[in-house]
Design a protein around this motif. Structure first.
Motif, mmCIF file in Angstrom:
data_model
loop_
_atom_site.group_PDB
_atom_site.id
_atom_site.type_symbol
_atom_site.label_atom_id
_atom_site.label_comp_id
_atom_site.label_asym_id
_atom_site.label_seq_id
_atom_site.Cartn_x
_atom_site.Cartn_y
_atom_site.Cartn_z
ATOM 1 N N ASP A 1 43.869 47.087 24.339
ATOM 2 C CA ASP A 1 45.037 46.436 23.751
ATOM 3 C C ASP A 1 46.260 47.318 24.026
ATOM 4 O O ASP A 1 46.138 48.390 24.632
ATOM 5 C CB ASP A 1 44.805 46.119 22.268
ATOM 6 C CG ASP A 1 45.076 47.281 21.322
ATOM 7 O OD1 ASP A 1 45.297 48.441 21.763
ATOM 8 O OD2 ASP A 1 45.084 47.040 20.107
ATOM 9 N N TRP B 1 41.226 34.876 32.914
ATOM 10 C CA TRP B 1 42.354 34.811 31.981
ATOM 11 C C TRP B 1 42.972 36.198 31.794
ATOM 12 O O TRP B 1 44.187 36.356 31.842
ATOM 13 C CB TRP B 1 41.895 34.220 30.650
ATOM 14 C CG TRP B 1 42.916 34.263 29.557
ATOM 15 C CD1 TRP B 1 42.875 35.022 28.428
ATOM 16 C CD2 TRP B 1 44.138 33.514 29.479
ATOM 17 N NE1 TRP B 1 43.989 34.808 27.653
ATOM 18 C CE2 TRP B 1 44.784 33.876 28.275
ATOM 19 C CE3 TRP B 1 44.752 32.587 30.307
ATOM 20 C CZ2 TRP B 1 46.004 33.335 27.885
ATOM 21 C CZ3 TRP B 1 45.977 32.042 29.902
ATOM 22 C CH2 TRP B 1 46.579 32.428 28.708
ATOM 23 N N PHE B 2 42.133 37.203 31.590
ATOM 24 C CA PHE B 2 42.637 38.562 31.417
ATOM 25 C C PHE B 2 43.355 39.042 32.678
ATOM 26 O O PHE B 2 44.407 39.662 32.605
ATOM 27 C CB PHE B 2 41.512 39.534 31.046
ATOM 28 C CG PHE B 2 40.823 39.224 29.749
ATOM 29 C CD1 PHE B 2 41.502 38.639 28.685
ATOM 30 C CD2 PHE B 2 39.484 39.504 29.581
ATOM 31 C CE1 PHE B 2 40.871 38.341 27.487
ATOM 32 C CE2 PHE B 2 38.836 39.222 28.384
ATOM 33 C CZ PHE B 2 39.522 38.642 27.346
ATOM 34 N N ASP B 3 42.771 38.752 33.839
ATOM 35 C CA ASP B 3 43.410 39.132 35.102
ATOM 36 C C ASP B 3 44.772 38.465 35.247
ATOM 37 O O ASP B 3 45.746 39.106 35.650
ATOM 38 C CB ASP B 3 42.526 38.762 36.292
ATOM 39 C CG ASP B 3 41.293 39.639 36.415
ATOM 40 O OD1 ASP B 3 41.250 40.722 35.782
ATOM 41 O OD2 ASP B 3 40.362 39.236 37.144
ATOM 42 N N ALA B 4 44.860 37.185 34.901
ATOM 43 C CA ALA B 4 46.123 36.443 34.999
ATOM 44 C C ALA B 4 47.179 37.005 34.058
ATOM 45 O O ALA B 4 48.379 36.834 34.284
ATOM 46 C CB ALA B 4 45.885 34.962 34.707
ATOM 47 N N ASN B 5 46.725 37.690 32.996
ATOM 48 C CA ASN B 5 47.643 38.261 32.013
ATOM 49 C C ASN B 5 47.775 39.773 32.146
ATOM 50 O O ASN B 5 48.278 40.428 31.227
ATOM 51 C CB ASN B 5 47.197 37.868 30.601
ATOM 52 C CG ASN B 5 47.543 36.440 30.304
ATOM 53 O OD1 ASN B 5 48.679 36.138 29.965
ATOM 54 N ND2 ASN B 5 46.581 35.532 30.467
ATOM 55 N N ASN B 6 47.324 40.311 33.281
ATOM 56 C CA ASN B 6 47.466 41.746 33.583
ATOM 57 C C ASN B 6 46.904 42.653 32.492
ATOM 58 O O ASN B 6 47.507 43.676 32.151
ATOM 59 C CB ASN B 6 48.928 42.089 33.866
ATOM 60 C CG ASN B 6 49.456 41.324 35.045
ATOM 61 O OD1 ASN B 6 48.835 41.291 36.098
ATOM 62 N ND2 ASN B 6 50.594 40.663 34.869
ATOM 63 N N VAL B 7 45.774 42.261 31.937
ATOM 64 C CA VAL B 7 45.128 43.073 30.908
ATOM 65 C C VAL B 7 44.502 44.299 31.557
ATOM 66 O O VAL B 7 43.936 44.224 32.650
ATOM 67 C CB VAL B 7 44.057 42.229 30.171
ATOM 68 C CG1 VAL B 7 43.216 43.087 29.244
ATOM 69 C CG2 VAL B 7 44.732 41.104 29.392
ATOM 70 N N ALA C 1 52.038 39.884 20.421
ATOM 71 C CA ALA C 1 52.048 39.082 21.648
ATOM 72 C C ALA C 1 50.675 39.148 22.314
ATOM 73 O O ALA C 1 50.135 38.123 22.747
ATOM 74 C CB ALA C 1 53.139 39.568 22.598
ATOM 75 N N PHE C 2 50.091 40.333 22.387
ATOM 76 C CA PHE C 2 48.774 40.499 23.008
ATOM 77 C C PHE C 2 47.702 39.724 22.240
ATOM 78 O O PHE C 2 46.968 38.931 22.821
ATOM 79 C CB PHE C 2 48.406 41.991 23.074
ATOM 80 C CG PHE C 2 47.016 42.236 23.593
ATOM 81 C CD1 PHE C 2 46.778 42.292 24.957
ATOM 82 C CD2 PHE C 2 45.959 42.419 22.719
ATOM 83 C CE1 PHE C 2 45.495 42.520 25.445
ATOM 84 C CE2 PHE C 2 44.676 42.643 23.195
ATOM 85 C CZ PHE C 2 44.438 42.696 24.553
ATOM 86 N N LYS D 1 48.547 35.773 22.206
ATOM 87 C CA LYS D 1 48.490 35.079 23.494
ATOM 88 C C LYS D 1 47.175 35.338 24.218
ATOM 89 O O LYS D 1 46.455 34.409 24.570
ATOM 90 C CB LYS D 1 49.651 35.485 24.403
ATOM 91 C CG LYS D 1 49.572 34.759 25.737
ATOM 92 C CD LYS D 1 50.625 35.148 26.725
ATOM 93 C CE LYS D 1 50.432 34.323 28.003
ATOM 94 N NZ LYS D 1 51.065 34.902 29.137
ATOM 95 N N VAL D 2 46.858 36.597 24.461
ATOM 96 C CA VAL D 2 45.702 36.934 25.285
ATOM 97 C C VAL D 2 44.382 36.610 24.584
ATOM 98 O O VAL D 2 43.441 36.149 25.218
ATOM 99 C CB VAL D 2 45.754 38.413 25.715
ATOM 100 C CG1 VAL D 2 44.502 38.821 26.470
ATOM 101 C CG2 VAL D 2 46.996 38.675 26.551
#
Length: 179
Positions: A159, A134-140, A39-40, A43-44
């Motif tokens: 990861d 993008w990373f912030d929006a995906n809580n990376v 998923a990571f 998607k990310v």
């Protein structure tokens, strides 16, 4: 004269004929839970799974992922796609040893804790600021944001298994490492 290599002690400046055609194909990371890691990475980071290979007798699976351009002609037939996968550059192999996902205390060494060893993989992005959004929006999870530390314009994210991933924008690095 065309560029061949930077020269330092130990560097062979002549490419041996016997190595012509050698290609760095993939780097392997061990993962705990394929569903979470896939998923990571899909998607990310926008990677695609090219092949999954299962080895039931040894209780592990391999997932080969890559960034594939829409224009690339990836074979549909399994054997041809396997051959194609092993002829590419920049492949990421995720290795899942069956059962690790069922052990909440299981953890792989990320290479950055002591004793240090493996460091990270790296993704080059067209726009670092957009990638960070993008990373912030995906809580990376970050190791280092671009504005932190001495090396500006370079980020490190983690990861799901804690491996570090460097994120760079090539056009921002022209002065990197210069005095």
């Amino acid at each position: 004269m065309p560029f061949t290599t930077e020269v330092y002690p130990g560097v062979n400046t002549v490419v041996p004929e016997e190595t012509l055609g050698f290609t760095l194909n993939h780097t392997m990371l061990r993962i705990i839970d394929p569903e979470v890691s896939l998923a990571f990475y899909s998607k990310v980071l926008g990677m695609r799974v090219l092949r999954k290979l299962d080895f039931p007798e040894m209780k592990f699976s391999l997932y080969f992922l890559a960034k594939v351009d829409k224009s690339e002609n990836v074979p549909e037939e399994i054997g041809a796609r396997t051959q194609w996968t092993f002829s590419q550059r920049g492949i990421l192999e995720l290795t899942h040893n069956w059962g690790t996902e069922d052990d909440p205390s299981f953890k792989y060494h990320d290479g950055n804790a002591d004793p240090k060893g493996f460091g990270h993989i790296c993704f080059s992005v067209p726009d670092l600021a957009e990638a960070i959004r993008w990373f912030d929006a995906n809580n990376v999870q970050y190791v280092k944001r671009p504005e932190q530390g001495k090396m500006k314009d370079v980020a490190f994210i983690k990861d799901p298994d804690g491996y570090w991933i460097e994120i760079v924008q090539a056009s921002l690095l022209t002065q990197l490492g210069r005095a």
